[in-house]
Design a protein around this motif. Structure first.
Motif, short mmCIF file in Angstrom:
data_model
loop_
_atom_site.label_atom_id
_atom_site.label_comp_id
_atom_site.label_asym_id
_atom_site.label_seq_id
_atom_site.Cartn_x
_atom_site.Cartn_y
_atom_site.Cartn_z
N LYS A 93 0.83 -1.20 0.00
CA LYS A 93 0.00 0.00 0.00
C LYS A 93 0.87 1.25 0.00
CE LYS A 93 -3.43 2.56 2.73
NZ LYS A 93 -2.63 3.81 2.71
N LYS A 140 2.41 1.65 -3.46
CA LYS A 140 1.40 2.10 -4.43
C LYS A 140 1.06 3.57 -4.23
CE LYS A 140 -3.18 0.97 -6.29
NZ LYS A 140 -3.63 2.37 -6.35
N ASP A 141 0.88 3.97 -2.99
CA ASP A 141 0.54 5.38 -2.71
C ASP A 141 1.66 6.31 -3.18
OD1 ASP A 141 -1.83 4.56 -1.61
OD2 ASP A 141 -1.20 4.82 0.48
N LYS A 166 3.83 5.72 -5.56
CA LYS A 166 3.84 5.72 -7.02
C LYS A 166 2.71 6.57 -7.58
CE LYS A 166 6.08 1.29 -8.09
NZ LYS A 166 5.90 -0.05 -8.68
N ASP A 167 1.50 6.38 -7.02
CA ASP A 167 0.32 7.10 -7.52
C ASP A 167 0.47 8.61 -7.35
OD1 ASP A 167 -0.81 4.69 -8.17
OD2 ASP A 167 -2.20 4.62 -6.48
N SER A 168 1.10 9.02 -6.26
CA SER A 168 1.26 10.45 -6.00
C SER A 168 2.47 11.05 -6.72
CB SER A 168 1.43 10.69 -4.49
OG SER A 168 2.66 10.13 -4.04
#
Length: 275
Positions: free
Chosen positions: A247, A250-251, A253-255
């Motif tokens: 998590k 992913k967070d 990477k997404d940001s």
């Protein structure tokens, strides 16, 4: 009466035995995440000579370790709600330390190879790059193909995917494995080896840090891509722990924050760890 005493004694022994078994079972079934929370710290194993992912840094006169993996450890520990403790060791000793419960996680630019997956569980990839070759300045055109590399004495960091590539894929006998990349650079500059096979980002940092070395002008082919992931102990009770790590990755990477983390670590490493 005597028989009653024996029965009572036997009952007490059984109660203590069952209680002990339950207690041990409860303790062994505790998840790694719960253990980390109870200890109040995330113990991270890494090899501190792999800039920009981990490298020495002097902070207020005290020796510290900085780098991308250290920042990722800080993000994971913040998500858990604990502090970070860094344990420095040779790269080839990290998996053994993890399985001996000396550390809670490996964050050291480790690639999730099939062989390593037999011993540990890996997170999702947090970074993917190509490998490269460091040579002495003036030799940049010496390594254009794998056949060119096979003719040279190559150096690799012990325990890395590069070591596996040179030894197992290229079947090179004229290779040298050392614990730290700076030691390989010294041997390269002194003419003891002709080339160093490293992660491309690590190669770029080292050519900025040390005079007299450059990256070879050509790559080594499609089979040397390197992905990096966090490693944790293989255990059925670690699912929640692994999900938390994924998590965080992913967070980030997404940001887009993960790119900034690598950029900051690269800039700091290029300065030799000084702000």
């Amino acid at each position: 009466m005597k028989g009653l005493k024996k029965l009572l004694s036997l009952g007490l022994v059984l109660a203590l035995t069952v209680g002990g078994v339950v207690g041990c079972s409860s303790k062994s079934s505790a998840s790694k995440l719960d253990q980390i929370k109870e200890n109040g710290k995330l113990v991270v194993g890494l090899n501190p000579d792999y800039p920009p992912f981990e490298f020495p840094k002097v902070e207020n006169g005290k020796d510290e370790v900085a780098g991308f993996d250290v920042e990722l450890a800080n993000k994971i520990s913040k998500e858990i709600g604990v502090d970070v403790e860094i344990k420095k060791m040779g790269f080839d000793g990290l998996i053994g330390a993890l399985n001996a419960n000396k550390i809670d996680i490996i964050l050291s630019g480790m690639s999730p190879t099939d062989e390593r997956k037999k011993s540990v569980d890996f997170s999702d990839l947090y970074y993917v790059t190509q490998n490269a070759v460091i040579v002495r300045e003036g030799d940049e055109n010496k390594v254009k193909t794998e056949d060119d590399l096979k003719k040279l004495n190559a150096g690799v960091q012990k325990g890395t995917i590069q070591e596996e590539y040179v030894r197992d894929t290229l079947k090179m006998e004229n290779m040298k494995s050392l614990t730290n990349v700076p030691d390989l650079v010294l041997d390269l500059k002194n003419g003891k080896i002709d080339a160093i096979v490293v992660n491309e980002t690590v190669g770029m940092i080292n050519t900025k840090q040390y005079e007299g070395i450059k990256l070879a002008t050509s790559g080594l082919g499609d089979n040397v891509e390197e992905g990096m992931a966090a490693a944790i102990k293989k255990d059925e009770n670690n699912k929640e722990y692994l999900e938390l790590i994924n998590k965080v990755i992913k967070d980030l990477k997404d940001s887009g924050e993960i790119d900034k983390m690598l950029e900051d670590a690269t800039n700091l490493a290029a300065k030799g760890g000084s702000n």
